[in-house]
Design a protein around this motif. Structure first.
Motif, short mmCIF file in Angstrom:
data_model
loop_
_atom_site.label_atom_id
_atom_site.label_comp_id
_atom_site.label_asym_id
_atom_site.label_seq_id
_atom_site.Cartn_x
_atom_site.Cartn_y
_atom_site.Cartn_z
N THR A 145 14.99 4.56 45.77
CA THR A 145 15.55 3.19 45.21
C THR A 145 14.95 2.85 43.87
O THR A 145 13.78 3.53 43.50
CB THR A 145 14.94 2.18 46.19
N LYS A 146 15.61 1.89 43.18
CA LYS A 146 14.84 1.27 41.95
C LYS A 146 13.41 0.72 42.13
O LYS A 146 12.60 0.96 41.36
CB LYS A 146 15.78 0.32 41.28
N ALA A 147 13.49 0.13 43.28
CA ALA A 147 12.19 -0.87 43.26
C ALA A 147 11.02 0.35 43.56
O ALA A 147 10.02 0.30 43.07
CB ALA A 147 12.28 -1.36 44.54
N SER A 148 11.27 1.57 44.18
CA SER A 148 10.07 2.72 44.32
C SER A 148 9.92 3.24 43.08
O SER A 148 8.75 3.48 42.80
CB SER A 148 10.73 3.69 45.37
N ALA A 149 10.90 3.35 42.25
CA ALA A 149 10.61 3.90 40.69
C ALA A 149 9.64 2.87 40.10
O ALA A 149 8.91 3.12 39.12
CB ALA A 149 11.93 4.05 39.98
N GLU A 150 10.06 1.76 40.24
CA GLU A 150 9.29 0.50 39.46
C GLU A 150 7.80 0.44 40.05
O GLU A 150 7.04 0.09 39.10
CB GLU A 150 10.03 -0.81 39.72
N ASN A 151 7.76 0.58 41.25
CA ASN A 151 6.39 0.96 41.68
C ASN A 151 5.65 2.20 41.30
O ASN A 151 4.44 2.15 40.85
CB ASN A 151 6.51 1.06 43.45
N GLY A 152 6.38 3.22 40.86
CA GLY A 152 5.81 4.36 40.43
C GLY A 152 5.25 3.97 38.86
O GLY A 152 4.25 4.49 38.47
#
Length: 111
Positions: A35-42
């Motif tokens: 998910t995009k949200a997971s990448a943003e959390n990264g």
């Protein structure tokens, strides 16, 4: 010029980010995220951990090239470097991530 993050989508629909130095050279590459949200959390994790020396794992590949991983407090790999010809070049790459990893600039290429 300061560094920045680029967020992109792979051909199979997953997301990844890279950290670029001010000269536009990629200095850290993430894993693929569903998910995009997971990448943003990264990205947020890089911003939080890039300045901490103990988060860097210095490695050598089987072909003798040097590289590093940036890890979170839970020891999960956040991102990995390219392969470097020398340990000094690798250490220069770490210094660049320390300098640029706190960047708040995210160029979202998924839209």
């Amino acid at each position: 010029m300061a560094g920045w993050f680029e967020l992109s989508k792979s051909s199979d629909g997953q997301f990844r980010f890279v950290l670029k130095a001010g000269n536009a050279e990629t200095i850290l590459t993430s894993e693929l995220y569903k998910t995009k949200a997971s990448a943003e959390n990264g990205i947020a994790s890089v911003q939080a951990n890039a300045g901490l020396e103990e988060r860097y794992e210095r490695k050598e590949s089987t072909n003798g090239k040097s590289y590093f991983n940036l890890k979170a407090a839970n020891h999960q790999v956040i991102g990995s470097s390219q392969m470097y010809g020398t340990a000094k070049s690798r250490d220069d790459g770490i210094a660049s991530v320390k300098t640029n990893g706190s960047s708040k600039t995210v160029k979202d290429q998924t839209v």
